[in-house]
Design a protein around this motif. Sequence first.
Motif, PDB file in Angstrom:
ATOM      1  N   GLY A 162      13.369 108.984 -17.663  1.00  0.00           N
ATOM      2  CA  GLY A 162      14.432 109.312 -18.597  1.00  0.00           C
ATOM      3  C   GLY A 162      15.783 109.042 -17.966  1.00  0.00           C
ATOM      4  N   ILE A 163      16.713 108.530 -18.772  1.00  0.00           N
ATOM      5  CA  ILE A 163      18.048 108.189 -18.284  1.00  0.00           C
ATOM      6  C   ILE A 163      19.005 109.324 -18.623  1.00  0.00           C
ATOM      7  CG2 ILE A 163      19.991 106.591 -18.521  1.00  0.00           C
ATOM      8  CD1 ILE A 163      17.971 104.377 -18.977  1.00  0.00           C
ATOM      9  N   MET A 164      19.736 109.789 -17.610  1.00  0.00           N
ATOM     10  CA  MET A 164      20.629 110.927 -17.760  1.00  0.00           C
ATOM     11  C   MET A 164      22.087 110.481 -17.783  1.00  0.00           C
ATOM     12  SD  MET A 164      18.783 113.762 -15.300  1.00  0.00           S
ATOM     13  CE  MET A 164      19.716 115.110 -16.060  1.00  0.00           C
ATOM     14  N   LEU A 165      22.867 111.135 -18.635  1.00  0.00           N
ATOM     15  CA  LEU A 165      24.298 110.878 -18.780  1.00  0.00           C
ATOM     16  C   LEU A 165      25.079 112.062 -18.231  1.00  0.00           C
ATOM     17  CD1 LEU A 165      24.304 109.666 -22.506  1.00  0.00           C
ATOM     18  CD2 LEU A 165      23.796 108.321 -20.460  1.00  0.00           C
ATOM     19  N   ASP A 166      26.367 111.837 -17.939  1.00  0.00           N
ATOM     20  CA  ASP A 166      27.223 112.955 -17.555  1.00  0.00           C
ATOM     21  C   ASP A 166      27.834 113.578 -18.804  1.00  0.00           C
ATOM     22  OD1 ASP A 166      29.362 111.306 -18.322  1.00  0.00           O
ATOM     23  OD2 ASP A 166      29.907 110.814 -16.253  1.00  0.00           O
ATOM     24  N   ALA A 167      28.658 114.608 -18.616  1.00  0.00           N
ATOM     25  CA  ALA A 167      29.239 115.311 -19.755  1.00  0.00           C
ATOM     26  C   ALA A 167      30.135 114.416 -20.593  1.00  0.00           C
ATOM     27  CB  ALA A 167      30.024 116.529 -19.264  1.00  0.00           C
ATOM     28  N   GLY A 168      30.672 113.344 -19.995  1.00  0.00           N
ATOM     29  CA  GLY A 168      31.512 112.412 -20.728  1.00  0.00           C
ATOM     30  C   GLY A 168      30.740 111.312 -21.428  1.00  0.00           C
ATOM     31  N   GLY A 169      29.422 111.272 -21.228  1.00  0.00           N
ATOM     32  CA  GLY A 169      28.602 110.299 -21.927  1.00  0.00           C
ATOM     33  C   GLY A 169      28.313 109.023 -21.168  1.00  0.00           C
ATOM     34  N   ASP A 170      28.704 108.944 -19.880  1.00  0.00           N
ATOM     35  CA  ASP A 170      28.403 107.756 -19.080  1.00  0.00           C
ATOM     36  C   ASP A 170      27.051 107.903 -18.389  1.00  0.00           C
ATOM     37  OD1 ASP A 170      30.623 106.188 -19.631  1.00  0.00           O
ATOM     38  OD2 ASP A 170      31.825 107.095 -18.041  1.00  0.00           O
ATOM     39  N   VAL A 171      26.400 106.778 -18.130  1.00  0.00           N
ATOM     40  CA  VAL A 171      25.121 106.751 -17.425  1.00  0.00           C
ATOM     41  C   VAL A 171      25.341 107.145 -15.961  1.00  0.00           C
ATOM     42  CG1 VAL A 171      23.221 105.274 -16.661  1.00  0.00           C
ATOM     43  CG2 VAL A 171      24.203 104.976 -18.966  1.00  0.00           C
ATOM     44  N   VAL A 172      24.462 108.007 -15.434  1.00  0.00           N
ATOM     45  CA  VAL A 172      24.540 108.413 -14.032  1.00  0.00           C
ATOM     46  C   VAL A 172      23.302 107.974 -13.271  1.00  0.00           C
ATOM     47  CG1 VAL A 172      24.775 110.343 -12.420  1.00  0.00           C
ATOM     48  CG2 VAL A 172      25.954 110.407 -14.629  1.00  0.00           C
ATOM     49  N   GLU A 173      22.113 108.370 -13.750  1.00  0.00           N
ATOM     50  CA  GLU A 173      20.881 108.143 -13.002  1.00  0.00           C
ATOM     51  C   GLU A 173      19.693 108.433 -13.892  1.00  0.00           C
ATOM     52  OE1 GLU A 173      21.156 110.904  -9.765  1.00  0.00           O
ATOM     53  OE2 GLU A 173      20.936 112.672 -11.049  1.00  0.00           O
ATOM     54  N   GLY A 174      18.480 108.204 -13.361  1.00  0.00           N
ATOM     55  CA  GLY A 174      17.271 108.674 -14.003  1.00  0.00           C
ATOM     56  C   GLY A 174      16.951 110.070 -13.503  1.00  0.00           C
ATOM     57  N   THR A 175      15.948 110.696 -14.094  1.00  0.00           N
ATOM     58  CA  THR A 175      15.583 112.043 -13.639  1.00  0.00           C
ATOM     59  C   THR A 175      15.122 112.034 -12.186  1.00  0.00           C
ATOM     60  OG1 THR A 175      13.259 111.897 -14.340  1.00  0.00           O
ATOM     61  CG2 THR A 175      14.854 112.665 -15.976  1.00  0.00           C
ATOM     62  N   MET A 176      14.596 110.879 -11.729  1.00  0.00           N
ATOM     63  CA  MET A 176      14.091 110.792 -10.355  1.00  0.00           C
ATOM     64  C   MET A 176      14.519 109.497  -9.672  1.00  0.00           C
ATOM     65  SD  MET A 176      10.106 109.659 -10.854  1.00  0.00           S
ATOM     66  CE  MET A 176       9.717 108.084 -11.658  1.00  0.00           C
ATOM     67  N   SER A 177      15.485 108.811 -10.235  1.00  0.00           N
ATOM     68  CA  SER A 177      15.789 107.461  -9.742  1.00  0.00           C
ATOM     69  C   SER A 177      17.272 107.139  -9.874  1.00  0.00           C
ATOM     70  CB  SER A 177      14.980 106.422 -10.526  1.00  0.00           C
ATOM     71  OG  SER A 177      15.288 106.479 -11.911  1.00  0.00           O
ATOM     72  N   ASN A 178      17.713 106.194  -9.059  1.00  0.00           N
ATOM     73  CA  ASN A 178      19.022 105.578  -9.244  1.00  0.00           C
ATOM     74  C   ASN A 178      18.879 104.369 -10.159  1.00  0.00           C
ATOM     75  OD1 ASN A 178      19.744 106.495  -5.931  1.00  0.00           O
ATOM     76  ND2 ASN A 178      20.973 107.166  -7.660  1.00  0.00           N
ATOM     77  N   ILE A 179      19.977 103.992 -10.800  1.00  0.00           N
ATOM     78  CA  ILE A 179      19.974 102.939 -11.811  1.00  0.00           C
ATOM     79  C   ILE A 179      20.893 101.802 -11.395  1.00  0.00           C
ATOM     80  CG2 ILE A 179      20.646 102.377 -14.195  1.00  0.00           C
ATOM     81  CD1 ILE A 179      19.789 105.188 -14.994  1.00  0.00           C
ATOM     82  N   PHE A 180      20.428 100.583 -11.598  1.00  0.00           N
ATOM     83  CA  PHE A 180      21.248  99.381 -11.488  1.00  0.00           C
ATOM     84  C   PHE A 180      21.066  98.573 -12.767  1.00  0.00           C
ATOM     85  CE2 PHE A 180      21.076 100.499  -7.102  1.00  0.00           C
ATOM     86  CZ  PHE A 180      22.143  99.877  -6.460  1.00  0.00           C
ATOM     87  N   ILE A 181      22.129  97.925 -13.205  1.00  0.00           N
ATOM     88  CA  ILE A 181      22.006  96.965 -14.291  1.00  0.00           C
ATOM     89  C   ILE A 181      22.423  95.599 -13.767  1.00  0.00           C
ATOM     90  CG2 ILE A 181      22.417  98.714 -16.067  1.00  0.00           C
ATOM     91  CD1 ILE A 181      25.255  97.551 -16.405  1.00  0.00           C
ATOM     92  N   LEU A 182      21.881  94.566 -14.369  1.00  0.00           N
ATOM     93  CA  LEU A 182      22.200  93.187 -14.006  1.00  0.00           C
ATOM     94  C   LEU A 182      23.081  92.585 -15.089  1.00  0.00           C
ATOM     95  CD1 LEU A 182      21.663  90.781 -12.049  1.00  0.00           C
ATOM     96  CD2 LEU A 182      19.723  90.186 -13.538  1.00  0.00           C
ATOM     97  N   GLU A 183      24.268  92.124 -14.682  1.00  0.00           N
ATOM     98  CA  GLU A 183      25.218  91.494 -15.591  1.00  0.00           C
ATOM     99  C   GLU A 183      25.648  90.150 -15.017  1.00  0.00           C
ATOM    100  OE1 GLU A 183      28.666  93.919 -16.126  1.00  0.00           O
ATOM    101  OE2 GLU A 183      27.812  95.082 -17.773  1.00  0.00           O
ATOM    102  N   GLN A 184      25.261  89.075 -15.660  1.00  0.00           N
ATOM    103  CA  GLN A 184      25.680  87.733 -15.246  1.00  0.00           C
ATOM    104  C   GLN A 184      25.473  87.515 -13.739  1.00  0.00           C
ATOM    105  OE1 GLN A 184      29.712  87.442 -16.682  1.00  0.00           O
ATOM    106  NE2 GLN A 184      29.064  87.169 -18.804  1.00  0.00           N
ATOM    107  N   GLY A 185      24.308  87.916 -13.263  1.00  0.00           N
ATOM    108  CA  GLY A 185      23.958  87.690 -11.870  1.00  0.00           C
ATOM    109  C   GLY A 185      24.494  88.707 -10.890  1.00  0.00           C
ATOM    110  N   ARG A 186      25.180  89.747 -11.377  1.00  0.00           N
ATOM    111  CA  ARG A 186      25.778  90.752 -10.491  1.00  0.00           C
ATOM    112  C   ARG A 186      25.152  92.111 -10.791  1.00  0.00           C
ATOM    113  NH1 ARG A 186      30.176  90.903  -7.260  1.00  0.00           N
ATOM    114  NH2 ARG A 186      31.405  92.808  -7.099  1.00  0.00           N
ATOM    115  N   LEU A 187      24.864  92.891  -9.744  1.00  0.00           N
ATOM    116  CA  LEU A 187      24.256  94.205  -9.894  1.00  0.00           C
ATOM    117  C   LEU A 187      25.334  95.280  -9.972  1.00  0.00           C
ATOM    118  CD1 LEU A 187      21.343  93.767  -7.348  1.00  0.00           C
ATOM    119  CD2 LEU A 187      21.069  94.143  -9.812  1.00  0.00           C
ATOM    120  N   ILE A 188      25.218  96.137 -10.981  1.00  0.00           N
ATOM    121  CA  ILE A 188      26.177  97.222 -11.192  1.00  0.00           C
ATOM    122  C   ILE A 188      25.416  98.539 -11.125  1.00  0.00           C
ATOM    123  CG2 ILE A 188      28.034  98.080 -12.666  1.00  0.00           C
ATOM    124  CD1 ILE A 188      28.298  95.079 -11.994  1.00  0.00           C
ATOM    125  N   THR A 189      25.946  99.508 -10.376  1.00  0.00           N
ATOM    126  CA  THR A 189      25.340 100.837 -10.325  1.00  0.00           C
ATOM    127  C   THR A 189      26.397 101.891 -10.643  1.00  0.00           C
ATOM    128  OG1 THR A 189      23.892 102.286  -9.014  1.00  0.00           O
ATOM    129  CG2 THR A 189      25.728 101.246  -7.841  1.00  0.00           C
TER     130      THR A 189
END
Length: 270
Positions: A162-189
């Motif tokens: 499950g993906i968890m958000l902060d109080a402002g609605g932004d993505v923070v992490e999974g319940t047991m994991s860190n998250i990265f997204i791939l955008e145009q060949g670049r990793l964003i966390t």
Amino acid sequence: MILVDGLVSESLSALDRGLAYGDGVFRTMRAESGKVLHWPRHHRKLEHDCARLGIACPAAPVLSADIGRILRAEPDCVLKIIVTRGQGGRGFAPPMHTEPTRVVASFPLPLPPQDCDEHGVRVRWCSTRLAAQPALAGVKHLNRLENVLARSEWTDPTIAEGIMLDAGGDVVEGTMSNIFILEQGRLITPSLERCGVAGVQRERLIALAERICRGSEVGSVSPPRLLAADQVYLLNSVIGAWWVSALEARTWKRSELTPVLQSALRADDG
């Protein structure tokens, strides 16, 4: 096997502040063939987190002796190290002089979701939000009730995380994991300046990114930005890296970077 201060035991004092207040930290790691993967990084994280709480961290040789004893019996397992402030009476104020409690425990290695390397994993949004607390942000402390509540939101075995958000609605992490997204060949966390846990695999992938792709960035990740990403990754020291194939109606195919990233993270750097 469970060792408490170096002795085989499953018991802690009822006065231990880890039990009473969550006054402590922990790390979870993977052991294969009698060796803890990335052990120097894990101990540095443990030292850092203990220092943030003002707890004396057990020395690496002390923990290594406990770990070695367990791994001689169970060479392939999940290891969890817990360090609490130790025993104290009633009240929040830490005692002036305490002896930290250390717990080293082993657990069976979990089976990964079926064919997850090839087909990815399904995830969901969590309604439980992470509160902002900069003083504890990044620290893997024992107060994990937000994660417990979030993980209690589903029982469907086909949903891996499950993906968890902060109080402002932004993505923070999974319940047991860190998250990265791939955008145009670049990793964003996501930034962990206000909340969340800074895992060892997150640290490693940030360092590896310049070699395997167009680098990395730590910043704000909104739900729409995550849904628009070319790929989404979930990382921790037990699972390595999973790629997300489905989040509600959004689906992804496996990126060419994915097997490269997974292979790079499997290599032991310590």
